[in-house]
Enzyme design. Structure first.
Site: not given
Lengths: 233, 233, 233, 233
Positions: A94, A96, A119, A170, A229
């Site tokens: 778990h 966040h 996948d 959550h 360049y």
């Protein structure tokens, strides 16, 4: 007891900050020894940088503490609900993590938009329904697990083919064959959330291309016959 | 005088760049010794990498400098307004952290969208009203503090249950039991701002899922019976 | 055989994580020896941190393995399709880099919006059409290459002037004079995707400026005659 | 000649990658010695990690090379136009920093939304008009400078009070009292671009708060009388 399992769960937990999935102590990993029916899980509110294998808490499938000086993660009852219902899984995570939590806060599935998700996940990563006031005021963490299990049953999703979910308002839970694999899926889920948000952002743009002359000028000053360049070769 | 407090305030200030909350010198932390009624605060415009405990400035609750060679943070009067009004707090932080400042610039509360915020803030993190021209041209930093205190009074918010606010067109302030705790809340507030912005971005997408065939192809080339991704086990 | 090429392909692959273009093993680089018609490519599913030059697989233009203990990248047939069709290219890269994949998932070209893109790509970076079910269920990776080549033919784009493409619902491929140059183009493509997404985000804002009084206050407290930010000089 | 100036310009250039403002060699810093009317500038297309003070090129205000083995930055004529028109500035920076370039690609000013910008810029950071085909095909880099100078004259903006601009479909230029100060302003401009984009994103959300019960549950499980998150104190 089960020193190897505790060491493995410690290492899987330490992967969370390494992969940028957690702020402070906002995440936890557990793994189960299916033979002994014992779950090893992160202790609650302990900093990753100070955690040792000794701190990992052992509980049985009903949540009784078998070993450990510290309180287990406050989310332990959610983890156990998964282990009890889904015999094929061996680890649970778990977090966040930021983008996945954004989807959870919007109450949105992470729908399958591309092969990165395909996948690992055989379809959308589902977001649960709102929990009822009774569920929230009751055995909240257990009910959180029940709501996820219910969502998978209702939608007839195989948790081994879609190893993750979002809890409404959550954040994400993922699972896998063991703790490491569950962390791997947590990383993928967060990346899929970010990719999907970007896809939404750019889906219907109201913007036109740059001037053709300017495009040619810049391409040619680097790649044309008179390119100037960089240094001459 | 108060060497320990100055050392602590130095360390709390150094956490700001470590947590990615500041660009250059755009942030400051203070902490109060409630018994002596002395506040230790970062000096104005000094680089974090060069700051020492000696540089921390001590002021009384009216802003008189008690010790220190350097000028205190230009935001000192905002900090003091909090300490005078809210006896329960011990530390204050101000930053221009990117996502929270985005909300402040939009004049929006960071409303409570998820449990990440609920773990620390008992509701929305309020954004203040526009300041009047008189307030801006007057004792500006003091008035900034007053506008925040006013917002909490008007909305009947307990600053110990909602330890942060956004100043309209400016940026976030947070507070806490001491300087470290106020920094902790500053990190959480920034993360909540980012999560809420993402939730807004993905709330109403106009985008459909990928092709089912492609989904199955990719899932199965890694997980199906004839999987051919990676090396054979 | 071809030790130098294998070493070069190893190093080019290791640039992918260094540039933040890959999660886990989600990317691969190949390079061709045009004289010998041999392609060196990353092995499938091997972690970058553990890869050695020995692990790089050598294949011919039909995909027959010439050297190597490991299976080549599962995307090898896409790479080979480019080498067969476009004799001017020497290296190919595939990643699931986040912003580019967002565009691929939205099915959108990265249109030319600015000189950053024009410095490397002579126009839009095209996104392919949906693949048919037959293509997906057939020689999928080969068909992926064919769909890209088809897109360039249909739009009459020179792959040496537009060294990259997005596969619909999948992600980016880039190519170049060798493996390093193809990685360089992969970095540019990802940066252009991010810049374009930001341009879309800010194109039609509904937001007004801050108060003039507050603007003046802040500018003057740092730069006005009575500036009081920072330490006196 | 002017060894000190070349060393300073080298160091200012090296700050660009340190602040995350450049990809590859996409940025350059110059500084002028006003007394001698000599400008020191980064060489074109040289990697920052390999650059030495010897590589810095010295040119006069007309762009004649006075010292240096390498070609100066291809943007040198833009820098010189600023030095010729604005005697109060001492350093110039050009980058393709991501968020600022997003605004340039959208053709949008970075309007003043908050005090972060007001601390450094006395108003909006202007985006120039489209360049004409003649300007682009002519002395392009010189014309780029002219278009910026024109924009400041037309809007009556003092370049010392607004030390930066966006070139339409291109990217940002900043300037300052010397090279270091111009880099400082480039960092601020990029941060203001990001903050403004976030403010636009969250300005008009269509999203409501989480459930009050869930809010209370989470706040109280950490802060209520029966808190059970973390270890007992």
């Amino acid at each position: 007891m089960l020193e190897e399992l505790k060491q493995k769960v410690l290492e899987a937990n330490l992967l969370l900050p390494q992969h940028g999935l957690v702020t402070f102590t906002w995440g936890n990993v557990s793994e189960i020894d299916r033979e002994k029916e014992i779950v090893a899980i992160k202790p609650s509110g302990v900093e990753y940088s100070k955690m040792t294998a000794e701190d990992i808490v052992l509980v049985d499938l009903e949540g009784n503490i078998l070993e450990g000086e510290l309180r287990p993660s406050s989310d332990v009852d959610t983890h156990l609900e998964f282990y009890r219902n889904w015999p094929g899984i061996g680890g649970v995570v778990h977090t966040h993590s930021t983008w996945a939590t954004g989807f959870a806060q919007a109450g949105k599935d992470i729908i399958a938009l591309g092969t990165t998700q395909a996948d690992y996940f055989d379809g959308a990563i589902p977001c649960t329904r709102f929990m009822t006031d009774e569920e929230i005021k009751g055995s909240y963490e257990l009910e959180t697990g029940k709501v996820i299990v219910e969502e998978f049953q209702k939608r007839e999703i195989d948790p081994e083919r879609v190893p993750g979910a979002l809890v409404h308002s959550h954040g994400p839970f993922t699972w896998g064959s063991d703790g490491f694999n569950a962390v791997h899926n947590a990383v993928v889920l967060e990346e899929c959330a970010k990719m999907n948000a970007i896809a939404m952002l750019v889906k219907n743009p109201e913007i036109g291309s740059m001037q053709q002359t300017l495009l040619e000028k810049h391409f040619n000053r680097k790649h044309g016959p008179g390119a100037y360049y960089g240094q001459s070769k």
